[in-house]
Design a protein around this motif. Structure first.
Motif, PDB file in Angstrom:
ATOM      1  N   SER A 157       7.423 -10.739  33.366  1.00  0.00           N
ATOM      2  CA  SER A 157       8.522 -11.851  32.880  1.00  0.00           C
ATOM      3  C   SER A 157       8.194 -13.162  31.569  1.00  0.00           C
ATOM      4  O   SER A 157       7.580 -13.537  32.085  1.00  0.00           O
ATOM      5  N   VAL A 158       9.284 -12.839  31.084  1.00  0.00           N
ATOM      6  CA  VAL A 158       8.891 -13.614  29.346  1.00  0.00           C
ATOM      7  C   VAL A 158       9.009 -14.800  29.768  1.00  0.00           C
ATOM      8  O   VAL A 158      10.332 -15.671  29.944  1.00  0.00           O
ATOM      9  N   ARG A 159       8.778 -16.023  29.617  1.00  0.00           N
ATOM     10  CA  ARG A 159       8.650 -17.437  29.828  1.00  0.00           C
ATOM     11  C   ARG A 159       8.798 -18.444  28.373  1.00  0.00           C
ATOM     12  O   ARG A 159       7.338 -17.952  27.519  1.00  0.00           O
ATOM     13  N   ILE A 160       8.850 -19.650  28.463  1.00  0.00           N
ATOM     14  CA  ILE A 160       8.932 -20.133  27.406  1.00  0.00           C
ATOM     15  C   ILE A 160       8.912 -21.301  28.155  1.00  0.00           C
ATOM     16  O   ILE A 160       9.490 -22.061  29.000  1.00  0.00           O
ATOM     17  N   VAL A 161       7.372 -22.453  27.566  1.00  0.00           N
ATOM     18  CA  VAL A 161       7.301 -23.843  28.516  1.00  0.00           C
ATOM     19  C   VAL A 161       7.270 -24.758  27.108  1.00  0.00           C
ATOM     20  O   VAL A 161       6.407 -24.363  26.502  1.00  0.00           O
ATOM     21  N   GLN A 162       8.073 -25.683  27.241  1.00  0.00           N
ATOM     22  CA  GLN A 162       7.760 -26.540  26.583  1.00  0.00           C
ATOM     23  C   GLN A 162       7.098 -27.668  27.328  1.00  0.00           C
ATOM     24  O   GLN A 162       8.118 -28.435  28.353  1.00  0.00           O
ATOM     25  N   VAL A 163       6.036 -28.002  27.372  1.00  0.00           N
ATOM     26  CA  VAL A 163       5.628 -29.647  27.920  1.00  0.00           C
ATOM     27  C   VAL A 163       5.113 -30.777  27.340  1.00  0.00           C
ATOM     28  O   VAL A 163       5.864 -31.140  26.339  1.00  0.00           O
ATOM     29  N   SER A 164       6.905 -31.727  28.009  1.00  0.00           N
ATOM     30  CA  SER A 164       7.427 -32.881  27.783  1.00  0.00           C
ATOM     31  C   SER A 164       6.442 -34.035  28.459  1.00  0.00           C
ATOM     32  O   SER A 164       6.051 -33.673  28.764  1.00  0.00           O
ATOM     33  N   SER A 223      13.631 -19.652  30.293  1.00  0.00           N
ATOM     34  CA  SER A 223      13.064 -21.244  29.524  1.00  0.00           C
ATOM     35  C   SER A 223      13.795 -22.497  30.398  1.00  0.00           C
ATOM     36  O   SER A 223      13.498 -22.602  31.430  1.00  0.00           O
ATOM     37  N   SER A 224      11.291 -23.442  30.865  1.00  0.00           N
ATOM     38  CA  SER A 224      11.694 -24.392  30.794  1.00  0.00           C
ATOM     39  C   SER A 224      10.931 -26.141  30.160  1.00  0.00           C
ATOM     40  O   SER A 224      10.322 -25.174  29.553  1.00  0.00           O
ATOM     41  N   ALA A 225      10.826 -26.738  30.509  1.00  0.00           N
ATOM     42  CA  ALA A 225       9.813 -28.441  30.520  1.00  0.00           C
ATOM     43  C   ALA A 225       9.574 -29.033  31.275  1.00  0.00           C
ATOM     44  O   ALA A 225      10.004 -29.214  32.619  1.00  0.00           O
ATOM     45  N   LEU A 226       8.190 -30.083  31.354  1.00  0.00           N
ATOM     46  CA  LEU A 226       7.914 -30.021  32.342  1.00  0.00           C
ATOM     47  C   LEU A 226       6.880 -31.007  31.393  1.00  0.00           C
ATOM     48  O   LEU A 226       6.600 -31.498  30.330  1.00  0.00           O
ATOM     49  N   HIS A 227       6.658 -32.118  32.744  1.00  0.00           N
ATOM     50  CA  HIS A 227       5.278 -32.983  32.446  1.00  0.00           C
ATOM     51  C   HIS A 227       4.573 -33.048  33.523  1.00  0.00           C
ATOM     52  O   HIS A 227       4.674 -32.803  34.348  1.00  0.00           O
ATOM     53  N   ALA A 271       4.595 -20.239  33.663  1.00  0.00           N
ATOM     54  CA  ALA A 271       4.375 -19.519  32.482  1.00  0.00           C
ATOM     55  C   ALA A 271       4.276 -18.496  33.123  1.00  0.00           C
ATOM     56  O   ALA A 271       4.229 -17.616  32.607  1.00  0.00           O
ATOM     57  N   THR A 272       3.967 -18.229  34.719  1.00  0.00           N
ATOM     58  CA  THR A 272       3.315 -17.353  35.294  1.00  0.00           C
ATOM     59  C   THR A 272       3.628 -17.370  36.891  1.00  0.00           C
ATOM     60  O   THR A 272       3.482 -15.847  37.193  1.00  0.00           O
ATOM     61  N   ALA A 273       4.660 -18.104  36.997  1.00  0.00           N
ATOM     62  CA  ALA A 273       4.384 -18.162  39.190  1.00  0.00           C
ATOM     63  C   ALA A 273       5.863 -16.887  39.158  1.00  0.00           C
ATOM     64  O   ALA A 273       6.581 -17.094  38.642  1.00  0.00           O
ATOM     65  N   GLU A 274       5.740 -16.653  40.050  1.00  0.00           N
ATOM     66  CA  GLU A 274       6.699 -14.773  39.878  1.00  0.00           C
ATOM     67  C   GLU A 274       8.075 -15.525  40.598  1.00  0.00           C
ATOM     68  O   GLU A 274       9.214 -15.991  40.556  1.00  0.00           O
ATOM     69  N   GLU A 275       7.937 -16.942  40.931  1.00  0.00           N
ATOM     70  CA  GLU A 275       9.346 -17.337  42.440  1.00  0.00           C
ATOM     71  C   GLU A 275       9.999 -18.406  41.326  1.00  0.00           C
ATOM     72  O   GLU A 275      11.400 -18.484  41.437  1.00  0.00           O
ATOM     73  N   ILE A 276       9.966 -18.117  39.851  1.00  0.00           N
ATOM     74  CA  ILE A 276      10.364 -18.817  38.238  1.00  0.00           C
ATOM     75  C   ILE A 276      11.240 -17.750  38.667  1.00  0.00           C
ATOM     76  O   ILE A 276      12.970 -17.898  38.820  1.00  0.00           O
ATOM     77  N   GLU A 277      11.230 -16.426  38.591  1.00  0.00           N
ATOM     78  CA  GLU A 277      12.346 -15.607  38.331  1.00  0.00           C
ATOM     79  C   GLU A 277      12.890 -15.196  39.193  1.00  0.00           C
ATOM     80  O   GLU A 277      14.405 -15.254  39.814  1.00  0.00           O
ATOM     81  N   LYS A 278      12.231 -15.343  41.016  1.00  0.00           N
ATOM     82  CA  LYS A 278      12.704 -14.948  42.902  1.00  0.00           C
ATOM     83  C   LYS A 278      14.208 -16.195  42.151  1.00  0.00           C
ATOM     84  O   LYS A 278      14.757 -15.862  43.355  1.00  0.00           O
TER      85      LYS A 278
END
Length: 324
Positions: A157-164, A223-227, A271-278
């Motif tokens: 499950s490919v992830r792109i993460v922006q640490v904002s 793809s996601s962004a986070l604090h 980057a890794t949690a299954e529930e992101i895709e779920k």
């Protein structure tokens, strides 16, 4: 300061095994990035530590391997030369990676600076804007085809993460990314304060995550962004350059900051949690710790998002002659 919900997702209990996956973490040689690299490598990923200074990166890799001997028996950690203040270096780093690997499962754009004095990079752009966002755009863009190809593998499950940062709220309401204006009227504005420039750069990283999500909607890429939280790291160095008189204040503030380990919870979750895709969370925002939330209204502005992508492509083409 955002309160941290510490009960939602735990690295030790909830982070899945990532054996067989390939990851890149920018700014991975210190602070938050180093902790992210540690956790991914411990769980079997081959992790590229993208960093500007080779000696510091190699020292960090040696320390991580000494702390966790099992890393050597797994896929391990590899240094990748990346200078975000040089768009040419960003493209060269992507090219170097593509020559070595046939997959990319996790890309965490973590490196950054905060509230530094006004300065332009050698490419001619405000230092925070390029270090926190534009360099990552130039680095990420050539990697998109490989991310897409990797997403065809049903085992990942490919992830792109922006640490904002929550600091994106410091962006001025009249921020503009229009490509028909001079750079002095858009990304190179001084705004009167380093915090407003920091806000612009972190706003851009959220818009980047949203546009990546829109453009990659037909693929198994999230793809996601986070604090990540207010973390005790070297990030305050730039702020002290702008406000040297505040050093005693920051010593007190540091007592209330969270550790890099806690700060790594949100990036590793994204980057890794299954529930992101779920939950099919695409282009979403996360508060600490791993809390699904909403960013500012500016960060949800579709026109700003489109303008930023168009401007970024224009800049990279202008400075590098290619987007790949």
């Amino acid at each position: 300061m955002i309160r941290c919900n510490e009960n939602h997702w735990d690295i030790e209990k909830d982070m899945p095994d990532v054996t067989g996956k390939v990851a890149i973490v920018t700014g991975g040689n210190t602070g938050l990035g180093k902790e992210i690299v540690r956790q991914l490598a411990k769980r079997g990923a081959k992790v590229y530590m993208a960093s500007r200074t080779e000696s510091r990166a190699l020292s960090a890799i040696e320390e991580l391997e000494n702390d966790h001997p099992e890393i050597k028996s797994k896929a391990g950690i590899v240094f990748l030369q990346l200078d975000l203040t040089s768009l040419a270096s960003c493209q060269a780093a992507a090219k170097q990676f593509l020559e070595k690997e046939t997959r990319l499962d996790i890309l965490i754009n973590n490196a950054g600076i905060m509230a530094t004095p006004y300065e332009l990079t050698k490419d001619g752009f405000e230092m925070q804007f390029q270090s926190n966002y534009l360099g990552h755009f130039a680095f990420t863009h050539p990697l998109i085809p490989l991310l897409v190809e990797t997403s065809k593998d049903p085992s990942t499950s490919v992830r792109i993460v922006q640490v904002s940062s929550m600091g994106h709220n410091f962006a001025k309401d009249d921020v503009s990314f229009r490509s028909d204006l001079a750079y002095s009227e858009t990304v190179n504005r001084e705004f009167g304060t380093p915090w407003a420039r920091y806000g612009q750069s972190k706003l851009a990283s959220i818009l980047f995550a949203k546009e990546l999500s829109r453009r990659l909607a037909d693929h198994r890429i999230f793809s996601s962004a986070l604090h990540p939280g207010n973390i005790s790291t070297e990030l305050n160095r730039g702020t002290l350059q702008s406000y040297p008189w505040a050093k005693p204040v920051f010593k007190v503030i540091d007592l209330f900051l969270i550790t890099p380990y806690k700060g790594a919870i949100s990036p590793l979750y994204a980057a890794t949690a299954e529930e992101i895709e779920k939950n099919d969370w695409r282009g979403e925002w996360f508060d600490p710790l791993a809390k699904h939330a909403s960013p500012s209204k500016l960060a949800q502005n579709a026109q700003l998002t489109q303008d930023l992508w168009t401007l970024s492509e224009k800049i990279v083409l202008e400075k590098c002659g290619t987007l790949s």
